[in-house]
Design a protein around this motif. Structure first.
Motif, PDB file in Angstrom:
ATOM      1  N   LYS A   3       0.794  -1.220   0.000  1.00 58.77           N
ATOM      2  CA  LYS A   3       0.000   0.000   0.000  1.00 58.77           C
ATOM      3  C   LYS A   3       0.831   1.276   0.000  1.00 58.77           C
ATOM      4  O   LYS A   3       0.302   2.339  -0.265  1.00 58.77           O
ATOM      5  CB  LYS A   3      -0.923   0.000   1.219  1.00 58.77           C
ATOM      6  CG  LYS A   3      -1.943  -1.119   1.154  1.00 58.77           C
ATOM      7  CD  LYS A   3      -2.823  -1.137   2.357  1.00 58.77           C
ATOM      8  CE  LYS A   3      -3.780  -2.309   2.218  1.00 58.77           C
ATOM      9  NZ  LYS A   3      -4.507  -2.597   3.395  1.00 58.77           N
ATOM     10  N   SER A   4       2.128   1.162   0.295  1.00 55.69           N
ATOM     11  CA  SER A   4       2.903   2.388   0.453  1.00 55.69           C
ATOM     12  C   SER A   4       3.969   2.633  -0.616  1.00 55.69           C
ATOM     13  O   SER A   4       4.465   3.739  -0.729  1.00 55.69           O
ATOM     14  CB  SER A   4       3.572   2.391   1.829  1.00 55.69           C
ATOM     15  OG  SER A   4       4.468   1.304   1.935  1.00 55.69           O
ATOM     16  N   ASP A   6       5.551   2.445  -4.669  1.00 54.55           N
ATOM     17  CA  ASP A   6       5.280   2.335  -6.103  1.00 54.55           C
ATOM     18  C   ASP A   6       6.391   1.570  -6.809  1.00 54.55           C
ATOM     19  O   ASP A   6       6.147   0.816  -7.740  1.00 54.55           O
ATOM     20  CB  ASP A   6       5.156   3.719  -6.741  1.00 54.55           C
ATOM     21  CG  ASP A   6       3.912   4.445  -6.294  1.00 54.55           C
ATOM     22  OD1 ASP A   6       2.901   3.785  -6.026  1.00 54.55           O
ATOM     23  OD2 ASP A   6       3.957   5.685  -6.221  1.00 54.55           O
ATOM     24  N   MET A   7       7.613   1.779  -6.351  1.00 55.06           N
ATOM     25  CA  MET A   7       8.790   1.149  -6.945  1.00 55.06           C
ATOM     26  C   MET A   7       9.521   0.396  -5.844  1.00 55.06           C
ATOM     27  O   MET A   7       9.665   0.896  -4.735  1.00 55.06           O
ATOM     28  CB  MET A   7       9.706   2.213  -7.534  1.00 55.06           C
ATOM     29  CG  MET A   7      10.910   1.669  -8.214  1.00 55.06           C
ATOM     30  SD  MET A   7      10.447   0.802  -9.692  1.00 55.06           S
ATOM     31  CE  MET A   7      11.556   1.498 -10.840  1.00 55.06           C
ATOM     32  N   GLU A  21       8.535  -1.888 -10.681  1.00 57.51           N
ATOM     33  CA  GLU A  21       7.328  -1.260 -10.156  1.00 57.51           C
ATOM     34  C   GLU A  21       6.529  -2.316  -9.400  1.00 57.51           C
ATOM     35  O   GLU A  21       6.436  -3.473  -9.839  1.00 57.51           O
ATOM     36  CB  GLU A  21       6.482  -0.696 -11.287  1.00 57.51           C
ATOM     37  CG  GLU A  21       7.085   0.516 -11.942  1.00 57.51           C
ATOM     38  CD  GLU A  21       6.182   1.116 -12.999  1.00 57.51           C
ATOM     39  OE1 GLU A  21       4.959   0.884 -12.964  1.00 57.51           O
ATOM     40  OE2 GLU A  21       6.722   1.819 -13.864  1.00 57.51           O
ATOM     41  N   LYS A  22       5.978  -1.927  -8.277  1.00 61.19           N
ATOM     42  CA  LYS A  22       5.225  -2.853  -7.428  1.00 61.19           C
ATOM     43  C   LYS A  22       4.102  -3.529  -8.200  1.00 61.19           C
ATOM     44  O   LYS A  22       3.951  -4.759  -8.142  1.00 61.19           O
ATOM     45  CB  LYS A  22       4.657  -2.115  -6.216  1.00 61.19           C
ATOM     46  CG  LYS A  22       3.749  -2.981  -5.350  1.00 61.19           C
ATOM     47  CD  LYS A  22       2.906  -2.151  -4.422  1.00 61.19           C
ATOM     48  CE  LYS A  22       1.927  -1.409  -5.261  1.00 61.19           C
ATOM     49  NZ  LYS A  22       0.951  -0.611  -4.623  1.00 61.19           N
ATOM     50  N   ASP A  23       3.326  -2.760  -8.949  1.00 61.14           N
ATOM     51  CA  ASP A  23       2.199  -3.335  -9.682  1.00 61.14           C
ATOM     52  C   ASP A  23       2.658  -4.342 -10.734  1.00 61.14           C
ATOM     53  O   ASP A  23       1.993  -5.350 -10.965  1.00 61.14           O
ATOM     54  CB  ASP A  23       1.356  -2.235 -10.330  1.00 61.14           C
ATOM     55  CG  ASP A  23       0.645  -1.378  -9.299  1.00 61.14           C
ATOM     56  OD1 ASP A  23       0.435  -1.857  -8.161  1.00 61.14           O
ATOM     57  OD2 ASP A  23       0.300  -0.231  -9.627  1.00 61.14           O
TER      58      ASP A  23
END
Length: 93
Positions: A3-4, A6-7, A21-23
């Motif tokens: 949740k915190s 992005d990378m 990237e997390k996603d």
């Protein structure tokens, strides 16, 4: 971290294991679960890391579509960031 961040950059023993990237990581990796009868050299080669027990195996893979086409009876679940990170560390052991 889900949740915190992005990378994500994972460093182990001074070596960068991934910088993604997390996603992208969450879409790329799957937890693979199945009966040990499916644990062939082919499926082992498609996994970053796996563990075997008397009940079956659990692994992490970024080749989910290929695994599912070869072994349609295995279960694929979304991996968490922690699952992915632990697989990378255990793979290097």
């Amino acid at each position: 971290m889900d949740k915190s961040a992005d990378m994500l950059i994972m460093i182990n023993a001074g070596k960068i294991l991934f910088e993604e990237e997390k996603d992208f990581l969450l879409e790329k990796f799957r937890v693979v679960k199945g009966d040990v009868k499916y644990l062939s050299p082919d499926i082992k080669s498609l996994m970053l890391h796996f563990e075997k027990s008397k009940y079956g195996f659990t692994g992490i893979s970024d080749n989910a579509s290929k695994i599912k086409s070869l072994y349609p009876d295995v279960l694929l679940e979304k991996a968490s960031i922690e699952d992915i990170m632990l697989a990378y560390v255990k793979e290097g052991e």
